[in-house]
Write an enzyme that holds these catalytic residues in place. Sequence first.
Site, PDB file in Angstrom:
ATOM      1  N   TYR A  59      -7.688  -0.202  -6.331  1.00 24.15           N
ATOM      2  CA  TYR A  59      -7.314  -1.299  -7.227  1.00 24.15           C
ATOM      3  C   TYR A  59      -8.409  -1.662  -8.226  1.00 24.15           C
ATOM      4  O   TYR A  59      -8.109  -1.957  -9.360  1.00 24.15           O
ATOM      5  CB  TYR A  59      -6.966  -2.559  -6.416  1.00 24.15           C
ATOM      6  N   GLU A  61      -1.659   3.653  -2.999  1.00 24.14           N
ATOM      7  CA  GLU A  61      -1.482   2.337  -3.625  1.00 24.14           C
ATOM      8  C   GLU A  61      -2.417   2.229  -4.807  1.00 24.14           C
ATOM      9  O   GLU A  61      -3.544   2.705  -4.771  1.00 24.14           O
ATOM     10  CB  GLU A  61      -1.831   1.192  -2.651  1.00 24.14           C
ATOM     11  N   GLU A  76      -5.607   2.175   5.313  1.00 22.10           N
ATOM     12  CA  GLU A  76      -6.900   1.536   5.008  1.00 22.10           C
ATOM     13  C   GLU A  76      -7.774   1.386   6.249  1.00 22.10           C
ATOM     14  O   GLU A  76      -8.180   0.285   6.624  1.00 22.10           O
ATOM     15  CB  GLU A  76      -6.692   0.173   4.328  1.00 22.10           C
ATOM     16  N   ASN A  90      -6.121   4.194  -1.477  1.00 19.59           N
ATOM     17  CA  ASN A  90      -5.617   2.980  -2.126  1.00 19.59           C
ATOM     18  C   ASN A  90      -6.712   2.504  -3.071  1.00 19.59           C
ATOM     19  O   ASN A  90      -7.841   2.287  -2.637  1.00 19.59           O
ATOM     20  CB  ASN A  90      -5.344   1.869  -1.104  1.00 19.59           C
ATOM     21  N   HIS A  95      -0.236   0.067  10.335  1.00 18.76           N
ATOM     22  CA  HIS A  95      -0.591  -0.717   9.152  1.00 18.76           C
ATOM     23  C   HIS A  95      -0.953  -2.126   9.635  1.00 18.76           C
ATOM     24  O   HIS A  95      -0.145  -3.051   9.553  1.00 18.76           O
ATOM     25  CB  HIS A  95       0.582  -0.734   8.169  1.00 18.76           C
ATOM     26  N   ARG A 132       7.068   4.650   0.511  1.00 17.62           N
ATOM     27  CA  ARG A 132       6.104   4.680   1.607  1.00 17.62           C
ATOM     28  C   ARG A 132       6.279   3.409   2.420  1.00 17.62           C
ATOM     29  O   ARG A 132       6.170   2.317   1.885  1.00 17.62           O
ATOM     30  CB  ARG A 132       4.689   4.768   1.034  1.00 17.62           C
TER      31      ARG A 132
END
Length: 479
Positions: free
Chosen positions: A327, A393, A184, A325, A138, A94
Site C-alpha cells: 500500500y 492487495e 500477511e 500486499n 487470515h 481472493r
Amino acid sequence: MLRLVLLTSLAALALSTDKFTRDDFPPDFVFGAAASAYQVEGAANLDGRIPSIWDTFAHAGNMHGASGDIACDEYHKYKEDVQLMEDTGLEAYRFSISWSRLIPNGRGAVNPKGFQYYIKLINELISHGIQPHVTLHHTDLPQALEDEYGGWVSRKIVKDFTAYADVCFRKFGDRISYWTTMNEANVFVLEGYDTGFLPPQRCSPPYGGNCSTGNSSTEPYMAAHHILLAHASAARLYKKRYQDKQHGVIGLNVFSYWFIPLTNSTEDKIATQRANDFYLGWFVDPLVFGDYPQTMKKIVGSRLPSFTYAESSQVKGSFDFIGVNHYITIYVNDNTSSLNMEDRDVLADMAVQFTRIRNDTSIFEYPIAPWGLQGILEYIKQFYGNPPVYIHENGQRTRRNSTLEDWPRVKYLQGYIGSLLDALSYGLYFVDLDDPDLKRQPKLSAHWYSNFLKGKNISSDGCIELQKNISAVSPYLLE
Ligand SMILES: *[C@@H]1O[C@H](CO)[C@@H](O)[C@H](O)[C@H]1NC(C)=O
Ligand SMILES: *[C@@H]1O[C@H](CO)[C@@H](O)[C@H](O)[C@H]1NC(C)=O
Ligand SMILES: *[C@@H]1O[C@H](CO)[C@@H](O)[C@H](O)[C@H]1NC(C)=O
Ligand SMILES: *[C@@H]1O[C@H](CO)[C@@H](O)[C@H](O)[C@H]1NC(C)=O
Ligand SMILES: *[C@@H]1O[C@H](CO)[C@@H](O)[C@H](O)[C@H]1NC(C)=O
Ligand SMILES: *[C@@H]1O[C@H](CO)[C@@H](O)[C@H](O)[C@H]1NC(C)=O
Ligand SMILES: *[C@@H]1O[C@H](CO)[C@@H](O)[C@H](O)[C@H]1NC(C)=O
Ligand SMILES: *[C@@H]1O[C@H](CO)[C@@H](O)[C@H](O)[C@H]1NC(C)=O
C-alpha cells in the site's frame, strides 16, 4: 469491503503510460478483488461456527465496537456478491476460509454446514467464470487452539494447521488452483505478538498496547518460526500428495512497504536494508535460502529460534509464489541507539525510525507513489532470484463516511495500474451497515475498474462522465 487484488508475475511488467487499457496487459494477467472471511462473512455464530481469535479480539472492544458478527453477510449474500463481481468484470476473487467454521475446535470433525458454504461459494464463483484464490489463515485462528496451547507460540500448531490444510486440499482442491497458507505473516506476528494491536493481542510492557499476556521480546519470533514450519509442512503435503492431480500452486503472503532511506547517509542506507531484512527477509529468506537473514541472527541472538538442518530443508523452496500486499512507501532513518536497550521488542531490534513520505496527517488517504510497487517487485526479483509474485492487495483507503464518488481511489488505481500496467484497491462497493438489507452500492472506483476490465477508455475525461452518470445508474447495473 471488496479489495482489489492484482495477480501477476514479474515477467509481465511493462512500461509506464498514461494511456492504457486492459488489452495492454497480457491475457494471462489476472485482475480481481479480495476479502477475508471475518471481514465479510458474518454469520459468526451460525451453523456450527464458533469464535476465532479475531471474534474474541472484536468482542473485547478492540475495534471501536465493530465486529464481524454480521459484517456484510456474505454468508447469506454470496450469490449477489458473485453476480456483482461478474458484472464488474472481475477475473478472480481472493477469499479466506474460516478455520473455525470448517473445523470449529481447530482439529477433529469437519462441520458439514461450514463445508457446504464454501463448496457453494466456490461453485458460484466458478460458474460465473471467476477464479477462486483461497487463503487458509487470515488472522483468525480457532480460539480453541489459542486457549489450549497458545496457538502460534506453540510448536503444536504445526500438526493442527497441516491437518486443517489437508482437509481443505482434499475437499476443495479439485476446484481450487491457488492456495495461500497465511495472509500477511509478518504483520500478523508484529501486531499480534509485539504491539498487540491485532489478535491474539499478546505483548508485554513497555511495548505494545493493552495485553493481558505475552512477551514482545520473544513471542513474535516464536510465532513466526511456527508459521514458517506450518506453512512448509502444509506446502510439502500439497506438493507430495495433491499437486500432480490438482495442478494448483501454493504460497505465503507478506505485507511489504517500499522502504527508502531518509537521507543519503550510509547509516540510513544500511538501516533501509535492515528494515527489508526484518520485514520481508524474516519470512522470505527462509523460504528462498532456508535460513533467517544474517542481520536478524546477529541482532536478535538467542531469542531467534534456529532451524535444524531438516527443518531448513523443509522450509527452503516450500513455495510456488510469494504473495505481496503493498500500500505505501516509507522513509527509513537509522536508530541504532535502540540496540543499547535490554529486553528489546522486534521494532527495537530493527533499530530504525519510520517517517511518512507525506507528513500532512490531515489527509487520511495514502500518498500515491506507484514507483513503490515497482520498487518492491524489483527488490524481490533481484534479491530472491525472480520468484513468481502475486500482488494480493494494493489500493487506496478512504473513510467509511466518504461519498460514493471516491476520487482518491480512482486516482490511486489509475496511478498504480498505469505506472506498472498493474494494481488494485479496497472498498469498491459501499455497504451501509445500518441498512437491514446491507445493500451494495458501487462507488466511482467500481465503475472505473469495471470499465478498465472491459477494455473501455478510463481517461480522466471518461471518469468525469462516469461520475455524472453514477447517480443515474442502478447499483446492480454497472453498464
Ligand atoms: C480516451 O479518451 C480521451 C479523451 O477523449 C483521449 O484523449 C484518450 O486518448 C483516450 N484513451 C484511450 C486509451 O483510448
Ligand atoms: C484494557 O483491558 C482491560 C481488560 O480487557 C479493560 O478492562 C480495559 O478497559 C482496557 N484498557 C484500555 C485503556 O483499553
Ligand atoms: C520474555 O522472555 C524472556 C526469555 O524467556 C525473559 O528473559 C523476559 O523476562 C520475558 N519478558 C517478559 C516481559 O516476560
Ligand atoms: C540522494 O542522492 C540522490 C542521487 O545523488 C539524489 O537524487 C537525492 O535527492 C538524494 N537524496 C537526499 C534525501 O538527499
Ligand atoms: C529510537 O530508539 C530509542 C531507544 O534508544 C527509542 O526510545 C525510540 O523510541 C526509538 N525511536 C523510534 C522512532 O523508534
Ligand atoms: C513536514 O513537516 C514539517 C514541520 O511542519 C515541515 O517543515 C516539512 O516541510 C514537512 N515535510 C514534508 C516532506 O512535507
Ligand atoms: C467522517 O468521519 C471523520 C472521522 O470520524 C470525521 O472527522 C469527518 O468529519 C466525517 N465526515 C463527514 C462528512 O461526516
Ligand atoms: C454515460 O451515460 C451515457 C448515456 O447513458 C452513455 O452514453 C455514456 O457512455 C456513459 N458514459 C460512461 C463513461 O459510462
